[in-house]
Design an enzyme around this catalytic site. Structure first.
Site, short mmCIF file in Angstrom:
data_model
loop_
_atom_site.label_atom_id
_atom_site.label_comp_id
_atom_site.label_asym_id
_atom_site.label_seq_id
_atom_site.Cartn_x
_atom_site.Cartn_y
_atom_site.Cartn_z
N GLU A 230 0.84 -1.19 0.00
CA GLU A 230 0.00 0.00 0.00
C GLU A 230 0.88 1.25 0.00
OE1 GLU A 230 -3.78 1.96 2.39
OE2 GLU A 230 -2.40 0.68 3.52
N LYS B 195 -10.03 2.18 -2.29
CA LYS B 195 -10.25 1.85 -0.89
C LYS B 195 -11.63 2.32 -0.43
CE LYS B 195 -7.52 2.00 3.39
NZ LYS B 195 -6.27 2.58 3.97
N CYS C 276 -5.96 -2.65 2.96
CA CYS C 276 -5.69 -2.36 4.37
C CYS C 276 -6.94 -2.33 5.25
CB CYS C 276 -4.89 -1.07 4.47
SG CYS C 276 -4.05 -0.84 6.06
#
Length: 274
Positions: free
Chosen positions: A43, A113, A154
């Site tokens: 990331e 995301k 994440c």
């Protein structure tokens, strides 16, 4: 294709986009990728993990970094999960975006995301992605020659509903570029990746930046690969490095047959809506 040969690169995040792109290429040049199927990066490997940096590093899809990723995937004849980077959307907003390319350099996956990392832990980390980033709105699963692969980023992985949606769409492997910090990493990194692998009976690949205590954001590191039984196959420490292992996809089928929890779901009681 019953075996998938993967290579995970855990890199430090350097100060400029150009340095990080060059580092990416050098990692792939030094590695023996002749039998590799899938390569992953962390990331925000391209950009310091600071909200102030995201607008400065952001590019539109198809920009310089995107073209770099595409070229490397084709050059080394691999599927490339190019970590994440700040993307400037057509709407003018900035997203934390992951791109995936096939062996010919064609983009086959893209995930923005969905859950932004806004936390304030007493005595620990304070971080607000939403100060500069906007959330995506899609569950991401893409096709490969070795089956369907799910992709999230994440903080997304803390939400079991999203992981289950990827499985419902056929994913047997999850790719999760992530940058857990020195508070959440020791507490939850292994726990979370092993839990999601067990819950969904999939292989999980977690790729993190290497730790750099001179940076403003300190990554936990410890990139890892977990099998569908929840066992860690390989894991790095906090420093720069790479790991290589094979995913035996027959394990997914075997585990799901021997412990058929996905078949035992009571969707009459807890339906999952698409």
């Amino acid at each position: 294709m019953s075996f998938v040969d993967i290579r995970v690169f855990q890199t430090k995040v350097l100060g400029t986009k150009e340095e990080n792109l060059k580092q990416m290429e050098e990692c792939m040049e030094r590695a023996d990728l002749k039998s590799t199927d899938l390569v992953t990066f962390p990331e925000m490997f391209l950009c310091p993990y600071e909200t102030a940096c995201f607008p400065a590093f952001a590019e539109k899809e198809g920009g310089t970094a995107w073209q770099w990723f595409s070229r490397l995937a084709k050059t080394y004849n691999v599927y490339l999960s190019a970590g994440t980077m700040p993307e400037l959307g057509e709407d003018g907003r900035i997203y934390n975006t992951a791109y995936v390319f096939d062996r010919q350099g064609h983009q086959i996956g893209k995930h923005r995301k969905v859950h932004l990392f806004d936390i304030d832990i007493r005595g620990g980390q304070y971080f607000k992605e939403s100060e500069t980033l906007s959330p995506g709105n899609e569950v991401t699963v893409f096709d490969t020659e070795f089956g369907k692969v799910g992709l999230c980023i994440c903080y997304d992985f803390r939400f079991p509903e999203l992981a289950r949606q990827m499985v419902n769409r056929g994913a047997q492997i999850f790719i999760v570029p992530a940058a857990f910090n020195m508070t959440t990493g020791p507490a939850h990194w292994e726990l979370l990746y092993r839990s999601r692998a067990v819950d969904n009976q999939v292989f999980v690949i977690g790729t993190a930046p290497a730790r750099d205590m001179t940076a403003s954001y300190h990554s936990w590191g410890h990139s890892l690969v977990v099998n569908p039984w929840g066992e860690i196959i390989e894991m790095l420490g906090e420093n720069e490095g790479s790991l290589r292992c094979q995913l035996e996809l027959e394990q997914v089928k075997a585990v799901r047959e021997q412990l058929p929890l996905l078949a035992h779901r009571r969707q009459d009681i807890y339906p999952v809506e698409f």
